[in-house]
Design a protein around this motif. Sequence first.
Motif, mmCIF file in Angstrom:
data_model
loop_
_atom_site.group_PDB
_atom_site.id
_atom_site.type_symbol
_atom_site.label_atom_id
_atom_site.label_comp_id
_atom_site.label_asym_id
_atom_site.label_seq_id
_atom_site.Cartn_x
_atom_site.Cartn_y
_atom_site.Cartn_z
ATOM 1 N N ALA A 61 21.121 68.464 34.869
ATOM 2 C CA ALA A 61 20.072 69.216 35.540
ATOM 3 C C ALA A 61 19.359 68.324 36.545
ATOM 4 O O ALA A 61 19.241 67.120 36.358
ATOM 5 C CB ALA A 61 19.072 69.729 34.503
ATOM 6 N N THR A 62 18.893 68.923 37.643
ATOM 7 C CA THR A 62 18.159 68.162 38.651
ATOM 8 C C THR A 62 16.912 67.562 38.029
ATOM 9 O O THR A 62 16.146 68.265 37.368
ATOM 10 C CB THR A 62 17.756 69.082 39.813
ATOM 11 O OG1 THR A 62 18.927 69.663 40.386
ATOM 12 C CG2 THR A 62 16.998 68.296 40.865
ATOM 13 N N PRO A 63 16.695 66.254 38.169
ATOM 14 C CA PRO A 63 15.530 65.625 37.543
ATOM 15 C C PRO A 63 14.229 66.279 37.990
ATOM 16 O O PRO A 63 14.040 66.613 39.160
ATOM 17 C CB PRO A 63 15.620 64.169 38.023
ATOM 18 C CG PRO A 63 17.076 63.961 38.302
ATOM 19 C CD PRO A 63 17.553 65.268 38.857
ATOM 20 N N GLY A 64 13.311 66.436 37.041
ATOM 21 C CA GLY A 64 12.009 67.001 37.339
ATOM 22 C C GLY A 64 10.958 65.929 37.454
ATOM 23 O O GLY A 64 11.220 64.733 37.280
ATOM 24 N N ALA A 65 9.740 66.329 37.740
ATOM 25 C CA ALA A 65 8.629 65.389 37.872
ATOM 26 C C ALA A 65 8.170 64.925 36.490
ATOM 27 O O ALA A 65 8.217 65.677 35.516
ATOM 28 C CB ALA A 65 7.474 66.043 38.624
ATOM 29 N N LEU A 66 7.741 63.682 36.410
ATOM 30 C CA LEU A 66 7.202 63.172 35.154
ATOM 31 C C LEU A 66 6.014 64.016 34.718
ATOM 32 O O LEU A 66 5.198 64.439 35.535
ATOM 33 C CB LEU A 66 6.775 61.715 35.311
ATOM 34 C CG LEU A 66 7.902 60.696 35.462
ATOM 35 C CD1 LEU A 66 7.344 59.362 35.945
ATOM 36 C CD2 LEU A 66 8.641 60.503 34.139
ATOM 37 N N GLY A 67 5.934 64.268 33.419
ATOM 38 C CA GLY A 67 4.839 65.062 32.890
ATOM 39 C C GLY A 67 5.130 66.538 32.772
ATOM 40 O O GLY A 67 4.332 67.279 32.198
ATOM 41 N N THR A 68 6.268 66.988 33.308
ATOM 42 C CA THR A 68 6.638 68.395 33.192
ATOM 43 C C THR A 68 7.456 68.616 31.930
ATOM 44 O O THR A 68 8.202 67.753 31.483
ATOM 45 C CB THR A 68 7.445 68.871 34.404
ATOM 46 O OG1 THR A 68 8.637 68.072 34.525
ATOM 47 C CG2 THR A 68 6.633 68.754 35.676
ATOM 48 N N GLU A 69 7.305 69.793 31.340
ATOM 49 C CA GLU A 69 8.047 70.146 30.134
ATOM 50 C C GLU A 69 9.429 70.669 30.503
ATOM 51 O O GLU A 69 9.576 71.504 31.377
ATOM 52 C CB GLU A 69 7.282 71.211 29.347
ATOM 53 C CG GLU A 69 7.942 71.605 28.031
ATOM 54 C CD GLU A 69 7.135 72.656 27.289
ATOM 55 O OE1 GLU A 69 7.526 73.839 27.365
ATOM 56 O OE2 GLU A 69 6.116 72.302 26.659
ATOM 57 N N ARG A 70 10.450 70.140 29.831
ATOM 58 C CA ARG A 70 11.818 70.580 30.064
ATOM 59 C C ARG A 70 12.480 70.853 28.719
ATOM 60 O O ARG A 70 12.001 70.396 27.676
ATOM 61 C CB ARG A 70 12.595 69.522 30.856
ATOM 62 C CG ARG A 70 11.962 69.262 32.238
ATOM 63 C CD ARG A 70 12.653 68.156 32.979
ATOM 64 N NE ARG A 70 13.968 68.547 33.477
ATOM 65 C CZ ARG A 70 14.178 69.198 34.627
ATOM 66 N NH1 ARG A 70 13.147 69.544 35.382
ATOM 67 N NH2 ARG A 70 15.389 69.506 35.019
ATOM 68 N N THR A 71 13.567 71.617 28.759
ATOM 69 C CA THR A 71 14.255 72.006 27.528
ATOM 70 C C THR A 71 15.640 71.390 27.491
ATOM 71 O O THR A 71 16.378 71.415 28.461
ATOM 72 C CB THR A 71 14.373 73.540 27.430
ATOM 73 O OG1 THR A 71 13.070 74.121 27.450
ATOM 74 C CG2 THR A 71 15.081 73.943 26.137
#
Length: 279
Positions: A61-71
């Motif tokens: 998955a495309t990396p998200g911003a630090l501090g965001t919730e991911r599954t």
Amino acid sequence: MRHPSRRTFLGLVTLSLSAAGCLGRGEGDDASTGTAATTGPDAATATATPSSSGTSTTGAATPGALGTERTVGGRSVTVSNVSVRDALLYLDTPDSMAVANRDGERYVLVSAEGSESGPPPEAFSLRVDGDEGHVAVEDEDETTAWRLDDAQLDALRRSKPRFELRTVELPDRIRPDTQLRARVAAENVSDVAGVFKGVLNVANLGAAYVPYAFELDAEPGETVIWEKTFDERPPDGADAVGFFLDTVAGDREVRAPVGVGTAVGTATATGGATESGRE
């Protein structure tokens, strides 16, 4: 019916990155991976062994911003509070500390929070592809990731500082009526600013084992000094007190006998040579 909290684990994870994963090499086909050390409630910090795995993040998955919730693997995970360290002080036993400082290796600390029991420690990794680095979690054949920001990437790219011990003075003979002192001096012999880190573990002085950790900022060419005066005394019947120094510039060990002599001795190490002195 009581439903489980969406936030049921909170831990500190330490990732390590070896020189094999240097940023800016332009080798996007290879990724260097450092595995996680510890997660979980009230987790202690420890280091993990990095490896050049040759794995690719293609398809993740495309990396998200630090501090965001991911599954990942059906569980929610949040990674935040990233800190890049040149060396790391950590508990190696419940009452002693050590220094992690391998050549060509950096340490990345992150806070991990999530639902249920959370992914296992080995699910966390630090991955580097060319000029990009990110924290990844792989669980049940799924992968998610969080981007490192420019400041964190710069910290991974910069040269590591180097220190050399200039003077180490530790008691080598102990009188019950004399105050004890320790002194450590080290020079930053590199061309970048850094932190001189170390710990003096003391055995049989007031307690069975006590660590005294220190961190001193040092500019290039600067010599910094750590000093400690001990108010504690050896217990009745003690034969010796152990002083065990571990720093980013090396270590020293002295076992000082408890006696009734006329002076307190000092074990002195200067420029790598050890001498025995008397005050």
